[in-house]
Enzyme design. Structure first.
Site, PDB file in Angstrom:
ATOM      1  N   LYS A 151       1.358 -12.019  -4.295  1.00  0.00           N
ATOM      2  CA  LYS A 151       0.323 -12.275  -5.022  1.00  0.00           C
ATOM      3  C   LYS A 151       0.438 -13.543  -6.099  1.00  0.00           C
ATOM      4  CE  LYS A 151      -1.991  -8.769  -3.051  1.00  0.00           C
ATOM      5  NZ  LYS A 151      -3.286  -8.883  -2.435  1.00  0.00           N
ATOM      6  N   LYS A 177       4.717 -10.249   3.779  1.00  0.00           N
ATOM      7  CA  LYS A 177       3.472 -10.229   4.513  1.00  0.00           C
ATOM      8  C   LYS A 177       2.671 -11.205   3.874  1.00  0.00           C
ATOM      9  CE  LYS A 177      -0.705  -7.602   5.170  1.00  0.00           C
ATOM     10  NZ  LYS A 177      -1.468  -8.236   4.181  1.00  0.00           N
ATOM     11  N   ASP A 179      -1.140 -12.899   3.150  1.00  0.00           N
ATOM     12  CA  ASP A 179      -2.438 -12.058   2.730  1.00  0.00           C
ATOM     13  C   ASP A 179      -3.507 -12.457   3.677  1.00  0.00           C
ATOM     14  OD1 ASP A 179      -3.947 -10.132   1.163  1.00  0.00           O
ATOM     15  OD2 ASP A 179      -2.966 -11.083  -0.630  1.00  0.00           O
ATOM     16  N   HIS A 269      -4.524  -6.446  10.320  1.00  0.00           N
ATOM     17  CA  HIS A 269      -5.027  -6.349   9.331  1.00  0.00           C
ATOM     18  C   HIS A 269      -6.676  -6.060   9.670  1.00  0.00           C
ATOM     19  CE1 HIS A 269      -6.732  -7.073   5.083  1.00  0.00           C
ATOM     20  NE2 HIS A 269      -5.371  -7.106   4.591  1.00  0.00           N
ATOM     21  N   ARG A 270      -7.383  -5.170   8.578  1.00  0.00           N
ATOM     22  CA  ARG A 270      -8.750  -4.965   9.150  1.00  0.00           C
ATOM     23  C   ARG A 270      -9.768  -5.538   8.235  1.00  0.00           C
ATOM     24  NH1 ARG A 270      -9.228   1.405   7.164  1.00  0.00           N
ATOM     25  NH2 ARG A 270      -7.980   0.961   5.112  1.00  0.00           N
ATOM     26  N   HIS A 302      -3.654  -1.104   9.355  1.00  0.00           N
ATOM     27  CA  HIS A 302      -4.023  -0.619   8.070  1.00  0.00           C
ATOM     28  C   HIS A 302      -5.142   0.777   8.173  1.00  0.00           C
ATOM     29  CE1 HIS A 302      -2.751  -4.027   5.173  1.00  0.00           C
ATOM     30  NE2 HIS A 302      -2.385  -4.390   6.504  1.00  0.00           N
ATOM     31  N   SER A 338      -2.038   0.878   2.479  1.00  0.00           N
ATOM     32  CA  SER A 338      -2.132  -0.361   1.595  1.00  0.00           C
ATOM     33  C   SER A 338      -3.140  -0.382   0.798  1.00  0.00           C
ATOM     34  CB  SER A 338      -2.039  -1.736   2.513  1.00  0.00           C
ATOM     35  OG  SER A 338      -2.127  -2.771   1.941  1.00  0.00           O
ATOM     36  N   GLY A 340      -3.500  -1.214  -3.589  1.00  0.00           N
ATOM     37  CA  GLY A 340      -3.400  -0.519  -5.154  1.00  0.00           C
ATOM     38  C   GLY A 340      -2.071   0.282  -4.848  1.00  0.00           C
ATOM     39  N   GLN A 360       2.718  -0.722   2.496  1.00  0.00           N
ATOM     40  CA  GLN A 360       2.379  -2.164   2.004  1.00  0.00           C
ATOM     41  C   GLN A 360       2.075  -2.292   0.413  1.00  0.00           C
ATOM     42  OE1 GLN A 360       1.715  -5.825   1.162  1.00  0.00           O
ATOM     43  NE2 GLN A 360       0.039  -4.532   1.001  1.00  0.00           N
TER      44      GLN A 360
HETATM   45  C1  CAP Z   1      -3.117  -5.063  -0.819  1.00  0.00           C
HETATM   46  C2  CAP Z   1      -4.025  -6.150   0.100  1.00  0.00           C
HETATM   47  C3  CAP Z   1      -4.498  -5.696   1.406  1.00  0.00           C
HETATM   48  C4  CAP Z   1      -5.368  -4.487   1.228  1.00  0.00           C
HETATM   49  C5  CAP Z   1      -6.115  -4.326   2.676  1.00  0.00           C
HETATM   50  C6  CAP Z   1      -5.292  -6.489  -0.643  1.00  0.00           C
HETATM   51  O1  CAP Z   1      -2.633  -5.789  -2.089  1.00  0.00           O
HETATM   52  O2  CAP Z   1      -3.057  -7.258   0.375  1.00  0.00           O
HETATM   53  O3  CAP Z   1      -5.304  -6.731   1.999  1.00  0.00           O
HETATM   54  O4  CAP Z   1      -4.719  -3.259   1.018  1.00  0.00           O
HETATM   55  O5  CAP Z   1      -6.903  -3.022   2.607  1.00  0.00           O
HETATM   56  O6  CAP Z   1      -5.385  -7.824  -0.546  1.00  0.00           O
HETATM   57  O7  CAP Z   1      -5.772  -5.861  -1.583  1.00  0.00           O
HETATM   58  P1  CAP Z   1      -2.283  -4.811  -3.153  1.00  0.00           P
HETATM   59  P2  CAP Z   1      -6.704  -1.666   3.663  1.00  0.00           P
HETATM   60  O8  CAP Z   1      -1.000  -3.997  -2.857  1.00  0.00           O
HETATM   61  O9  CAP Z   1      -2.018  -5.944  -4.128  1.00  0.00           O
HETATM   62  O10 CAP Z   1      -3.283  -3.683  -3.601  1.00  0.00           O
HETATM   63  O11 CAP Z   1      -5.249  -1.616   4.061  1.00  0.00           O
HETATM   64  O12 CAP Z   1      -7.308  -0.756   3.032  1.00  0.00           O
HETATM   65  O13 CAP Z   1      -7.404  -2.514   4.920  1.00  0.00           O
HETATM   66 MG    MG Z   2      -4.649  -8.526   1.366  1.00  0.00          MG
END
Ligand code: CAP
Ligand code: MG
Length: 415
Positions: A151, A177, A179, A269-270, A302, A338, A340, A360
């Site tokens: 991030k 991973k 993003d 990833h979804r 995910h 994944s 939060g 994740q």
């Molecule tokens: C998580 C994440 C993932 C989400 C996707 C984000 O980052 O990289 O893309 O978890 O959601 O960009 O939010 P953090 P899901 O660990 O910083 O939150 O898994 O529900 O599809």
């Molecule tokens: Mg993400």
């Protein structure tokens, strides 16, 4: 000449054959229509009927779908195998989740669940590795494998990205991973990123003596994805990552073929799934999205955090159970909680979802007061403590990074 009309698509005494695809829909009929009226229209439009009473010759009516059960607002519809082209997920979805989503006859309609027949399932590859990645690619034993997404999600240069990866890997994380919205932007080119990241990966492997890998986001038009998959292989990668919903099911099928040829695992990833599954009375459930993904053949997907993280999600546990259930010899899919997550939530994640998962953690690693390295260590310490059955607070007494993470975030779910 036979006339076929909506009521011909309802038969409450019908028992589906084993070779039929059975779909469960939640429907709210439009004003003035009964559940039976609406069910007939859904079965008709999603198989071979339309608004007009059709005059047909021959056996065309044999491939009509049948709404055979109505229970409150839930209906079950059986589709004869001839309705479908084997090995073509877009075609199947154009039927069972196509025009019916917009029909005026229903105010709301949601595809909730599917019971897949053997012939359809076997016409797709299914996962190449499934959860065996934990020990085929890594040597993780019983513990969850871990991934971290740098991030800010976009903005880091290729060099910075690789550096973050190095710190995370050497801190104890298994997978770097990309993003979902990082592919090949001007500030971080795909080719430079993978070159630099895999060099750092090799260095981290030498230094830690552990296997490390990288979930490379190849999402693009299909041809570009195939080229990018080749590049990942050439650089010694084990995985490709695909944003499966935005790129589409047909493209995913083509990528799955390529993954077979190259021996690469697919991390799914979804992003955009919630446009279909967030409203509980309309759209397509996450359970069904997970089914399409497994049948086509992703290895990791995910599926949410059981509401321990920052995203809303229906029935993570039930979906994960389906991903591990028997499916005519198809492999399972490794669930990825994944969004939060951080070290303080990890024991609860394992308690809820078990340890056969890939955890994740993005912000929960890089937002650690000591930075990425310390964040990665804290995550690994939380895993080690949990797998040893130790209380993480006790463990934190002798593990400084975990202590700092717990002091900062406690066990809170972020929003
Ligand atoms: C998580 C994440 C993932 C989400 C996707 C984000 O980052 O990289 O893309 O978890 O959601 O960009 O939010 P953090 P899901 O660990 O910083 O939150 O898994 O529900 O599809
Ligand atoms: Mg993400």
């Amino acid at each position: 000449m036979v006339g076929i009309e909506y009521s011909d698509f309802v038969d409450l005494g019908y028992t589906p054959n084993d070779d039929e695809l059975v779909c469960e829909f939640y429907i709210e009929p439009a004003e003035g229509l009964s559940m039976e009226d609406a069910a007939g229209r859904v079965a008709s439009e999603s198989s071979n009927g339309t608004w007009a009473e059709l005059q047909v010759e021959g056996r065309v009516a044999d491939i009509s779908a049948t709404a055979f059960d109505i229970d409150g607002n839930t209906i079950q519809v059986a589709y004869p195998p001839e309705d479908f082209e084997l090995g073509n997920m877009p075609q199947i979805l154009s039927a069972i989740a196509g025009n019916i989503m917009g029909m005026k006859a229903v105010d709301q309609i949601r595809l909730q669940d599917c019971d897949w027949p053997k012939t359809i399932v076997e016409s797709f590859k299914g996962p190449q590795f499934g959860s065996s990645v934990r020990n085929e690619i890594f040597d993780a034993g019983d513990r969850p494998i871990t991934a971290t997404v740098p991030k800010p999600k976009v903005g880091l240069t290729s060099k910075q990205h690789a550096e973050v990866g190095y710190k995370a890997w050497t801190g104890g994380v298994d997978l770097l991973k990309d993003d979902e919205n990082l592919t090949n932007q001007s500030f971080n080119r795909f080719d430079t990123r993978i070159e630099k990241s895999f060099k750092k990966r090799d260095k981290a492997e030498q230094e830690t003596g552990e296997k490390k890998s990288y979930l490379v986001n190849i999402t693009a038009d299909t041809e570009t994805m195939l080229e990018r998959a080749e590049m990942v292989k050439e650089h010694g990668g084990e995985y490709i990552m695909v944003d499966i919903v935005t790129t589409g099911w047909g493209a995913l099928q083509t990528v799955r073929e390529k993954a077979d040829e190259l021996g690469l695992a697919i991390h799914a990833h979804r992003a955009m799934h919630a446009a279909f599954d967030r409203v509980p009375t309309h759209g397509v459930s996450m359970r069904c999205i997970a089914q399409f993904a497994r049948i086509i053949g992703v290895d990791q997907l995910h599926t949410g955090t059981a509401n321990l993280g920052k995203m809303d999600n229906e029935d993570t546990k039930g979906i994960n159970e389906w991903l591990r259930s028997d499916l005519y010899g198809h492999k399972d899919v490794l669930p990825v909680p994944s969004g939060g997550l951080h070290a303080g939530i990890l024991p609860k994640v394992v308690e809820e979802l078990g340890s056969n998962i890939c955890v994740q953690v993005g912000g929960g690693v890089h937002g650690h007061p000591g930075g990425t390295s310390a964040g990665a260590k804290a995550l690994r310490q939380a895993i080690d403590a949990t797998m040893a059955g130790e209380d993480i607070h006790d463990y934190a007494e002798t593990h400084e990074e975990l202590k700092k993470a717990l002091d900062k975030w406690g066990h809170e779910t972020p929003r």
